[in-house]
Design a protein around this motif. Structure first.
Motif, short mmCIF file in Angstrom:
data_model
loop_
_atom_site.label_atom_id
_atom_site.label_comp_id
_atom_site.label_asym_id
_atom_site.label_seq_id
_atom_site.Cartn_x
_atom_site.Cartn_y
_atom_site.Cartn_z
N PHE A 1 3.60 0.50 3.07
CA PHE A 1 3.79 -0.71 3.86
C PHE A 1 3.27 -1.92 3.11
O PHE A 1 2.50 -1.81 2.15
N ASN A 2 3.71 -3.09 3.56
CA ASN A 2 3.32 -4.37 2.96
C ASN A 2 2.70 -5.25 4.04
O ASN A 2 3.18 -5.30 5.17
N ILE A 3 1.62 -5.94 3.67
CA ILE A 3 1.00 -6.91 4.58
C ILE A 3 0.94 -8.26 3.89
O ILE A 3 0.41 -8.38 2.79
N ASN A 4 1.49 -9.27 4.55
CA ASN A 4 1.40 -10.65 4.07
C ASN A 4 0.51 -11.40 5.05
O ASN A 4 0.90 -11.65 6.20
N SER A 5 -0.69 -11.75 4.60
CA SER A 5 -1.66 -12.39 5.50
C SER A 5 -2.26 -13.65 4.88
O SER A 5 -3.43 -13.94 5.06
N TYR A 6 -1.44 -14.39 4.11
CA TYR A 6 -1.94 -15.63 3.51
C TYR A 6 -2.33 -16.63 4.60
O TYR A 6 -1.60 -16.81 5.59
N THR B 1 5.16 -5.02 7.15
CA THR B 1 6.48 -4.43 6.98
C THR B 1 6.34 -2.97 6.57
O THR B 1 5.66 -2.66 5.59
N LEU B 2 6.99 -2.08 7.32
CA LEU B 2 6.85 -0.65 7.07
C LEU B 2 8.06 -0.11 6.31
O LEU B 2 9.20 -0.22 6.77
N ALA B 3 7.79 0.52 5.15
CA ALA B 3 8.85 1.12 4.35
C ALA B 3 8.96 2.62 4.59
O ALA B 3 10.04 3.19 4.50
N GLU B 4 7.83 3.25 4.89
CA GLU B 4 7.83 4.70 5.06
C GLU B 4 6.66 5.11 5.94
O GLU B 4 5.58 4.55 5.86
N GLY B 5 6.86 6.10 6.80
CA GLY B 5 5.78 6.62 7.64
C GLY B 5 5.73 5.95 9.00
O GLY B 5 6.74 5.59 9.59
N ARG B 6 4.53 5.75 9.50
CA ARG B 6 4.31 5.14 10.82
C ARG B 6 2.96 4.44 10.82
O ARG B 6 1.99 4.96 10.28
N PHE C 1 0.83 -1.20 0.00
CA PHE C 1 0.00 0.00 0.00
C PHE C 1 0.86 1.26 0.00
O PHE C 1 1.85 1.34 0.74
N GLU C 2 0.49 2.22 -0.83
CA GLU C 2 1.00 3.58 -0.75
C GLU C 2 -0.21 4.47 -0.47
O GLU C 2 -0.97 4.80 -1.38
N VAL C 3 -0.39 4.81 0.79
CA VAL C 3 -1.63 5.45 1.24
C VAL C 3 -1.57 6.96 1.05
O VAL C 3 -0.60 7.62 1.43
N PRO D 1 9.81 3.09 10.13
CA PRO D 1 10.37 2.52 8.90
C PRO D 1 11.52 1.56 9.17
O PRO D 1 12.39 1.81 10.01
N GLY D 2 11.48 0.43 8.46
CA GLY D 2 12.51 -0.58 8.65
C GLY D 2 12.15 -1.65 9.65
O GLY D 2 12.94 -2.56 9.90
N GLN D 3 10.95 -1.57 10.22
CA GLN D 3 10.50 -2.57 11.19
C GLN D 3 9.38 -3.44 10.60
O GLN D 3 8.68 -3.04 9.67
N GLN D 4 9.24 -4.62 11.20
CA GLN D 4 8.21 -5.56 10.78
C GLN D 4 7.49 -6.11 12.01
O GLN D 4 8.13 -6.51 12.99
N ALA D 5 6.16 -6.08 11.96
CA ALA D 5 5.35 -6.69 13.01
C ALA D 5 5.00 -8.10 12.57
O ALA D 5 4.50 -8.32 11.46
N VAL D 6 5.25 -9.06 13.45
CA VAL D 6 4.98 -10.47 13.15
C VAL D 6 3.94 -10.99 14.13
O VAL D 6 4.16 -10.96 15.35
N LEU D 7 2.81 -11.43 13.60
CA LEU D 7 1.73 -11.98 14.42
C LEU D 7 1.68 -13.48 14.21
O LEU D 7 1.37 -13.95 13.12
N GLU D 8 2.01 -14.22 15.26
CA GLU D 8 2.06 -15.68 15.17
C GLU D 8 1.43 -16.30 16.41
O GLU D 8 1.84 -16.00 17.53
N LYS D 9 0.40 -17.09 16.19
CA LYS D 9 -0.31 -17.74 17.29
C LYS D 9 -0.77 -16.72 18.32
O LYS D 9 -0.58 -16.88 19.54
N ASP D 10 -1.37 -15.64 17.85
CA ASP D 10 -1.92 -14.56 18.67
C ASP D 10 -0.85 -13.80 19.45
O ASP D 10 -1.18 -12.97 20.32
N ALA D 11 0.43 -14.03 19.15
CA ALA D 11 1.52 -13.28 19.80
C ALA D 11 2.09 -12.30 18.78
O ALA D 11 2.48 -12.70 17.68
#
Length: 371
Positions: A239-244, A253-258, A213-215, A273-283
């Motif tokens: 940012f990019n969201i992988n939710s398969y 994954t955040l490329a720009e902004g907040r 997304f480029e919002v 920017p440069g960080q990734q949130a990982v959601l695994e087993k509700d953690a």
């Protein structure tokens, strides 16, 4: 492999005598410099080889054995190439390996479903107006994008219509939402959104699969992307969201902004920017992101970073629309490398097979991973 051996390899390529595995590595090296240029010629490969050789010390060892693994490294003007895939030039694939008929890579193809249930095949649709929803025109541009235009008829209309764009396996699409936000939709994905954000406090969309997304910036109207397990709130960012559903984790994954990532259990994390949130087993946890890897699909290539063969094959399955099976005792070694998404499946499989850790049996659109 010493410098003289590497010279001989480039010479073999120039003369058209390379094996498929040798050719695959050299072409992967080329793609490291220009992953969007698919016109790979022996002349270009030779030029890159000469540059590499000029930078190598006379006694430099390019490849070293580490146990049963081979790591490829070539220094070009101080840059270490990351296309490693642990390739072994000495390895020859089994003679019974078959890749015919070959499988082409994915293409721009998607289906637009309107609020009344009407489906429009975007691949076959002619450029221009596709539909009119209460004065909101849906347009297919000459570049293949989908855009929304408000007409005079829509003035005073506040009731948005629900639209959905979905891509099959082997498909991708790009659209511009009614607020001007740009979305790149990966294969086997779907995005549900309103035909207009007018008079709405929030700009909310629903994602299944993967999208970048480029919002468009709008401080008064937060942009929210919802998936089955979380929601991401932004004001204007990339940012990019992988939710398969077949992946073990949802990755934002955040490329720009907040952005703010919130789970259905109430956990919340903020990304820079440069960080990734990982959601695994509700953690939910935050880590440093490999931006190149996360956005590789959007930029036209595969990027593997110590990735399991199962993870690699899930990506190939979605893009090439193939079914994957596994024989017992398949290697768990991590794979590293980079290769264009516009290669045929045979070229990708041969590069993976040259690692000497996995082999493949191809029957139609079914690929079996062997030890």
């Amino acid at each position: 492999m010493e410098k003289e051996e590497l010279k001989n390899l480039f010479k073999k390529y120039h003369e058209g005598k390379c094996t498929e595995e040798e050719k695959a590595l050299l072409e992967a090296w080329y793609l490291q410099f220009n992953e969007h240029d698919l016109d790979i010629t022996p002349k270009r490969i030779k030029a890159i080889g000469n540059n590499i050789l000029r930078e190598l010390p006379g006694n430099h060892t390019i490849f070293r054995k580490i146990g049963v693994r081979l790591a490829a490294a070539a220094i070009l003007i101080g840059i270490i190439l990351t296309v490693t895939l642990r390739l072994s030039f000495q390895y020859q694939p089994p003679k019974n390996t078959a890749y015919k008929p070959d499988i082409a890579p994915g293409t721009n193809t998607a289906t637009l479903t309107l609020s009344n249930g009407k489906k429009i095949n975007l691949t076959n649709a002619v450029n221009g107006k596709l539909a009119n929803q209460s004065g909101i025109q849906i347009i297919k541009t000459g570049s293949g994008q989908i855009t929304y235009q408000t007409t005079a008829e829509a003035i005073g209309t506040t009731e948005p219509q629900t639209n959905n764009i979905s891509t099959p396996k082997g498909g991708q699409w790009q659209l511009i939402l009614p607020d001007g936000s740009k979305v790149w939709l990966n294969s086997a994905s779907a995005l549900t959104y309103p035909s207009t954000f007018k008079d709405q406090k929030e700009r909310t969309v629903q994602l299944s699969g993967e999208a970048y997304f480029e919002v468009a910036k709008d401080k008064l109207h937060p942009f929210i992307v919802k998936t089955d397990q979380q929601s991401v709130t932004v004001l204007g960012t990339h940012f990019n969201i992988n939710s398969y559903p077949d992946e073990p984790a949802v990755k934002t994954t955040l490329a720009e902004g907040r952005v703010k990532v919130s789970t259905r259990t109430g956990d919340t994390k903020f990304l820079i920017p440069g960080q990734q949130a990982v959601l695994e087993k509700d953690a939910l946890h935050v880590k440093e992101a490999d931006i190149e890897e996360a956005l590789a699909w959007k930029n036209g290539y595969f990027r593997f970073n110590d990735e399991s063969i199962q993870s690699v094959m899930r990506k190939l399955s979605r893009w090439y629309n193939i079914d994957i099976q596994y024989a017992p005792n398949v290697s768990n070694d991590g794979l590293n490398g980079k290769i264009s998404r516009f290669k045929k499946i045979s070229q990708v499989l041969k590069a993976l097979e040259a690692t000497k850790t996995v082999h493949f049996k191809v029957e139609g659109r079914r690929v079996t991973v062997l030890k």
